[in-house]
Design a protein around this motif. Structure first.
Motif, mmCIF file in Angstrom:
data_model
loop_
_atom_site.group_PDB
_atom_site.id
_atom_site.type_symbol
_atom_site.label_atom_id
_atom_site.label_comp_id
_atom_site.label_asym_id
_atom_site.label_seq_id
_atom_site.Cartn_x
_atom_site.Cartn_y
_atom_site.Cartn_z
ATOM 1 N N VAL A 98 0.847 -1.203 0.000
ATOM 2 C CA VAL A 98 0.000 0.000 0.000
ATOM 3 C C VAL A 98 0.876 1.244 0.000
ATOM 4 C CG1 VAL A 98 -1.627 1.347 1.404
ATOM 5 C CG2 VAL A 98 -2.018 -1.108 1.041
ATOM 6 N N TYR A 112 2.003 3.448 -3.091
ATOM 7 C CA TYR A 112 1.078 4.309 -3.834
ATOM 8 C C TYR A 112 0.679 5.523 -2.995
ATOM 9 C CZ TYR A 112 0.766 0.034 -6.546
ATOM 10 O OH TYR A 112 1.078 -1.073 -7.292
ATOM 11 N N PRO A 113 0.281 6.602 -3.657
ATOM 12 C CA PRO A 113 -0.251 7.746 -2.898
ATOM 13 C C PRO A 113 -1.477 7.284 -2.105
ATOM 14 C CG PRO A 113 0.111 8.326 -5.211
ATOM 15 C CD PRO A 113 0.302 6.842 -5.099
ATOM 16 N N GLU A 159 -4.434 8.265 -1.690
ATOM 17 C CA GLU A 159 -5.728 8.246 -2.397
ATOM 18 C C GLU A 159 -5.798 7.158 -3.472
ATOM 19 O OE1 GLU A 159 -3.077 11.073 -4.669
ATOM 20 O OE2 GLU A 159 -3.473 10.696 -2.565
ATOM 21 N N GLN A 160 -4.693 6.470 -3.711
ATOM 22 C CA GLN A 160 -4.664 5.390 -4.705
ATOM 23 C C GLN A 160 -4.259 4.047 -4.101
ATOM 24 O OE1 GLN A 160 -2.130 6.761 -7.864
ATOM 25 N NE2 GLN A 160 -3.589 8.310 -8.523
ATOM 26 N N LYS A 161 -4.509 3.872 -2.801
ATOM 27 C CA LYS A 161 -4.089 2.640 -2.142
ATOM 28 C C LYS A 161 -4.773 1.395 -2.707
ATOM 29 C CE LYS A 161 -7.103 2.935 1.920
ATOM 30 N NZ LYS A 161 -7.093 2.998 3.372
ATOM 31 N N GLN A 162 -5.911 1.568 -3.371
ATOM 32 C CA GLN A 162 -6.571 0.425 -3.996
ATOM 33 C C GLN A 162 -5.708 -0.198 -5.102
ATOM 34 O OE1 GLN A 162 -7.610 3.576 -4.328
ATOM 35 N NE2 GLN A 162 -7.925 3.998 -6.490
ATOM 36 N N SER A 163 -4.694 0.529 -5.549
ATOM 37 C CA SER A 163 -3.775 -0.011 -6.556
ATOM 38 C C SER A 163 -3.003 -1.206 -6.022
ATOM 39 C CB SER A 163 -2.797 1.069 -7.018
ATOM 40 O OG SER A 163 -3.494 2.129 -7.629
ATOM 41 N N LEU A 185 -8.290 -1.800 2.127
ATOM 42 C CA LEU A 185 -8.021 -0.854 1.043
ATOM 43 C C LEU A 185 -9.129 0.179 0.849
ATOM 44 C CD1 LEU A 185 -6.475 -3.284 -1.611
ATOM 45 C CD2 LEU A 185 -5.303 -1.857 0.083
ATOM 46 N N MET A 225 -12.182 -0.309 -0.297
ATOM 47 C CA MET A 225 -12.801 -0.556 -1.604
ATOM 48 C C MET A 225 -14.129 -1.293 -1.417
ATOM 49 S SD MET A 225 -9.512 -2.040 -3.710
ATOM 50 C CE MET A 225 -10.426 -2.324 -5.231
#
Length: 168
Positions: free
Chosen positions: A19, A22-23, A25-29, A57, A59
């Protein structure tokens, strides 16, 4: 939303490490890496794993489920201790891939997408593994590529895995 599945500190640390790549706000990546980490611990991507990763995440559960069911490296049903995926794409078929698949089915007494009654082996059919020149190719537990899998090499591998499984 909360999850009832408790992952180990080691797995949670692995997920956190991914996690952090990633930035915020993009932890779902990190969903794919997180699913792999959880599957490594649990043995498969159960509905509880999917729910847990979704919570971690931030999500929707369905979004994690869509990833888990799209890629064949995630096992959404229980598998044996050893998952054997044999390539059945045309290049492997032209170089004894069907012979290797048939031999595996006969030796294990199961077909594709089945697990031996003892729970040791699951046999799956795979798509191209990017090693056409090494055919027939087999992937063991999503991590170890086995090349040039003649009947003799298959027999040796199965014997080694059975011995390893009995020692555990």
């Amino acid at each position: 939303m909360t999850s009832t599945l408790q992952l180990s500190d080691k797995t949670l640390a692995e997920i956190a490490r991914n996690v952090a790549k990633y930035p915020p706000e993009q932890k779902q990546s990190a969903v794919m890496a997180s699913l792999i980490a959880a599957q490594t611990e649990v043995g498969w991507v159960s509905p509880e794993v999917i729910e847990t990763i979704a919570v971690i995440l931030g999500m929707p559960t369905i979004a994690v489920d869509e990833v888990a069911t799209f890629y064949n490296m995630y096992d959404t049903k229980k598998v044996g201790k050893y998952k054997l995926v044999i390539c059945t794409n045309l290049p492997c078929q032209l170089n004894h891939g069907e012979t290797a698949a048939t031999h595996l089915k006969e030796k294990l007494g199961i077909g594709f997408n089945e697990t031996t009654p003892c729970g040791t082996f699951t046999l799956k059919e795979g798509e191209c593994m990017g090693a056409c020149g090494d055919s027939p190719v087999l992937l063991l537990n999503n991590k170890q590529m086995c090349s040039f899998m003649s009947n003799e090499k298959i027999d040796t591998l199965l014997d080694e895995l059975r011995a390893e499984g009995n020692a555990a």
